[in-house]
Design an enzyme around this catalytic site. Structure first.
Site, PDB file in Angstrom:
ATOM      1  N   CYS A 155     -15.085  21.961 -11.097  1.00 49.24           N
ATOM      2  CA  CYS A 155     -16.320  22.309 -10.382  1.00 49.24           C
ATOM      3  C   CYS A 155     -17.403  22.748 -11.355  1.00 49.24           C
ATOM      4  O   CYS A 155     -18.585  22.442 -11.156  1.00 49.24           O
ATOM      5  CB  CYS A 155     -16.061  23.407  -9.355  1.00 49.24           C
TER       6      CYS A 155
ATOM      7  N   CYS B   6     -11.505  15.141  -5.373  1.00 41.58           N
ATOM      8  CA  CYS B   6     -11.373  16.328  -4.523  1.00 41.58           C
ATOM      9  C   CYS B   6     -12.436  16.392  -3.437  1.00 41.58           C
ATOM     10  O   CYS B   6     -12.392  17.265  -2.587  1.00 41.58           O
ATOM     11  CB  CYS B   6     -11.420  17.591  -5.376  1.00 41.58           C
TER      12      CYS B   6
END
Length: 132
Positions: free
Chosen positions: A103, A34
């Site tokens: 994340c 990502c």
């Protein structure tokens, strides 16, 4: 995709952002899928994280995860900081969408890398992820 107010607060006003010039532990981790990259700088004195800063390149969740993670480890012992999990980051942010939970994992990994970077500089044994 819905973000909690806490995620938005840390995205718009990140805490501890920047570079810590006198850091004695630096960790970096990235997710090539990502494009999110985190770097955490820690200053350790007497086994306590006295200062912490971060730089993050990525989405709002990456910035919010980095910001809250630095708040959660500041003033903690290295052992306490090591035990910070991606789940505790998600809880502190009052949730992250499933697609963005990587994340929080990145924040945990970056902290582990910073602590081990410090331990290496002190000629101490590196910790493994199963240290509890």
């Amino acid at each position: 995709m819905m973000y909690s107010d806490k995620v938005m607060e840390h995205f718009y006003s990140p805490r501890n952002m920047g570079i810590l010039g006198d850091a004695n532990g630096i960790g970096e981790a990235g997710d090539p899928n990502c494009g999110d990259i985190m770097k955490i700088y820690i200053k350790v004195e007497d086994n306590i994280i006295t200062s912490v800063k971060f730089k993050a390149f990525g989405c709002g969740s990456a910035i919010a995860s980095s910001s809250i993670a630095t708040e959660l480890i500041k003033g903690k012992t290295l052992e306490q900081a090591w035990r910070l999990t991606n789940k505790s980051v998600i809880e502190a942010l009052e949730g992250l969408p499933a697609l963005k939970q990587h994340c929080s994992v990145l924040a945990e990994q970056t902290i582990h890398n910073a602590i081990n970077n410090y331990r290496e500089s002190q000629r101490l044994e590196l910790w493994k992820n199963d240290l509890k």
